[in-house]
Write a protein that holds these residues in place. Structure first.
Motif, PDB file in Angstrom:
ATOM      1  N   VAL A 157       2.047   5.262  -1.536  1.00 44.16           N
ATOM      2  CA  VAL A 157       1.472   6.167  -2.592  1.00 44.16           C
ATOM      3  C   VAL A 157       0.017   6.246  -1.987  1.00 44.16           C
ATOM      4  O   VAL A 157      -0.862   5.389  -1.603  1.00 44.16           O
ATOM      5  N   THR A 158      -0.656   7.689  -1.925  1.00 42.01           N
ATOM      6  CA  THR A 158      -1.970   7.862  -1.624  1.00 42.01           C
ATOM      7  C   THR A 158      -2.699   7.921  -2.826  1.00 42.01           C
ATOM      8  O   THR A 158      -2.495   8.341  -4.156  1.00 42.01           O
ATOM      9  N   THR A 159      -3.673   6.978  -2.677  1.00 43.23           N
ATOM     10  CA  THR A 159      -4.897   6.618  -3.835  1.00 43.23           C
ATOM     11  C   THR A 159      -6.129   7.261  -3.418  1.00 43.23           C
ATOM     12  O   THR A 159      -7.202   6.749  -4.083  1.00 43.23           O
ATOM     13  N   GLY A 160      -6.378   8.087  -2.507  1.00 42.30           N
ATOM     14  CA  GLY A 160      -7.444   8.640  -2.063  1.00 42.30           C
ATOM     15  C   GLY A 160      -8.194   9.680  -3.230  1.00 42.30           C
ATOM     16  O   GLY A 160      -7.099  10.318  -3.915  1.00 42.30           O
TER      17      GLY A 160
ATOM     18  N   VAL B 155       5.379  -1.811  -2.545  1.00 41.26           N
ATOM     19  CA  VAL B 155       4.767  -0.827  -2.436  1.00 41.26           C
ATOM     20  C   VAL B 155       3.471  -0.974  -2.051  1.00 41.26           C
ATOM     21  O   VAL B 155       2.958  -1.953  -2.246  1.00 41.26           O
ATOM     22  N   VAL B 156       3.048   0.106  -1.285  1.00 39.42           N
ATOM     23  CA  VAL B 156       1.564   0.240  -0.807  1.00 39.42           C
ATOM     24  C   VAL B 156       0.750   1.407  -1.120  1.00 39.42           C
ATOM     25  O   VAL B 156       1.267   2.557  -1.389  1.00 39.42           O
ATOM     26  N   GLU B 157      -0.377   1.005  -1.626  1.00 43.03           N
ATOM     27  CA  GLU B 157      -1.327   1.944  -2.202  1.00 43.03           C
ATOM     28  C   GLU B 157      -2.313   2.388  -0.854  1.00 43.03           C
ATOM     29  O   GLU B 157      -3.092   1.390  -0.252  1.00 43.03           O
ATOM     30  N   ASP B 158      -2.337   3.481  -0.562  1.00 46.89           N
ATOM     31  CA  ASP B 158      -3.279   3.916   0.934  1.00 46.89           C
ATOM     32  C   ASP B 158      -4.458   4.679   0.321  1.00 46.89           C
ATOM     33  O   ASP B 158      -3.926   5.950  -0.080  1.00 46.89           O
ATOM     34  N   THR B 159      -5.492   4.401   0.672  1.00 47.67           N
ATOM     35  CA  THR B 159      -6.566   5.243   0.456  1.00 47.67           C
ATOM     36  C   THR B 159      -6.872   6.392   1.390  1.00 47.67           C
ATOM     37  O   THR B 159      -7.548   7.103   1.167  1.00 47.67           O
TER      38      THR B 159
END
Length: 262
Positions: free
Chosen positions: A63-66, A110-114
């Protein structure tokens, strides 16, 4: 439709076609008109939007966390101006983190991707649906392997987000065969099956969608299933109520559809 925020599965068009003049723009005009109407079909304007995009596959669900993700122009051979499009909606890190928490509780890595941006499966339909770009957005990947049951479980884990007013969007195409774009016969027969498969409760939908590849002309409609898998997530996030057909339209002579899961 109920008062709860539904999850939905939408077609995201052909590259940037909604923003093109000429034959390409005309071909996708009815689809664009549908997308522009989506907010009027919802019980309320979403507090945030989580888009599961057909154009992003990762080893683990990501998921995008930017705060302000950039755009990924992952289409090729289109006019120069289509690479100047903008969509300046804010990111939704808190929603992304909540989504990741729900997935982990369900045993899903799950991976959190900034740093990851928004591909055209995200920003193109949203630019039509919500051109003011004021609603926060999270993008989510598919998982490599494209296992339908796994993606249904991903949707089930995300279901609590609907109670927070988050619109879960599966962004793909219900017919996607680049070799035979006007596959009228395959698309018609496959869509008849889809309508029947989505007419049942959650368990029936799971049973039918998990064996989608045995449906009539399924592999003619989807030689590779990445544009169908967002439907699995949207269905999994839905309740026991039957799907609601939001739109049935044509790209040329080829049927394409969109559904909501109350």
């Amino acid at each position: 439709m109920t008062d709860a925020m539904p999850s939905i599965y939408i077609p995201h068009g052909g590259g940037p076609a909604f923003f093109m003049a000429g034959p390409m723009g005309q071909l996708f005009r009815p689809m664009g008109e549908f997308l522009a109407s989506v907010d009027t079909l919802l019980p309320a304007t979403p507090s945030a939007i989580l888009v599961v995009t057909a154009h992003w596959e990762a080893e683990q669900v990501t998921v995008t966390t930017g705060e302000r993700p950039g755009l990924i122009f992952d289409y090729f051979g289109f006019p120069p101006e289509t690479y100047q499009l903008t969509y300046e909606a804010p990111g939704a890190p808190a929603v992304a983190t909540a989504a990741a928490s729900h997935l982990r509780k369900a045993g899903i890595d799950v991976v959190e991707d900034t740093a990851h941006g928004w591909d055209h499966g995200v920003f193109i339909p949203l630019k039509v649906m919500y051109p003011d770009a004021t609603i926060p957005v999270v993008a989510m990947s598919l998982r490599v392997g494209l296992d339908p049951e796994e993606h249904i479980r991903i949707g089930e884990a995300l279901r609590p987000l609907r109670d927070e007013g988050v619109l879960i969007v599966g962004s793909g195409m219900s017919y996607h065969n680049l070799a035979v774009q006007l596959g009228q016969d395959a698309s018609t027969k496959f869509h008849r099956w889809l309508d029947a498969a989505l007419s049942g409760d959650a368990e029936r939908r799971r049973s039918e969608l998990s064996r989608w590849s045995s449906a009539p002309l399924a592999r003619a409609a989807h030689p590779r299933e990445e544009h169908l898998l967002p439907l699995m997530v949207a269905s999994g996030a839905g309740s026991d109520a039957s799907a609601v057909k939001l739109w049935a339209g044509l790209v040329g002579d080829t049927p394409v559809g969109a559904w909501a899961f109350p």
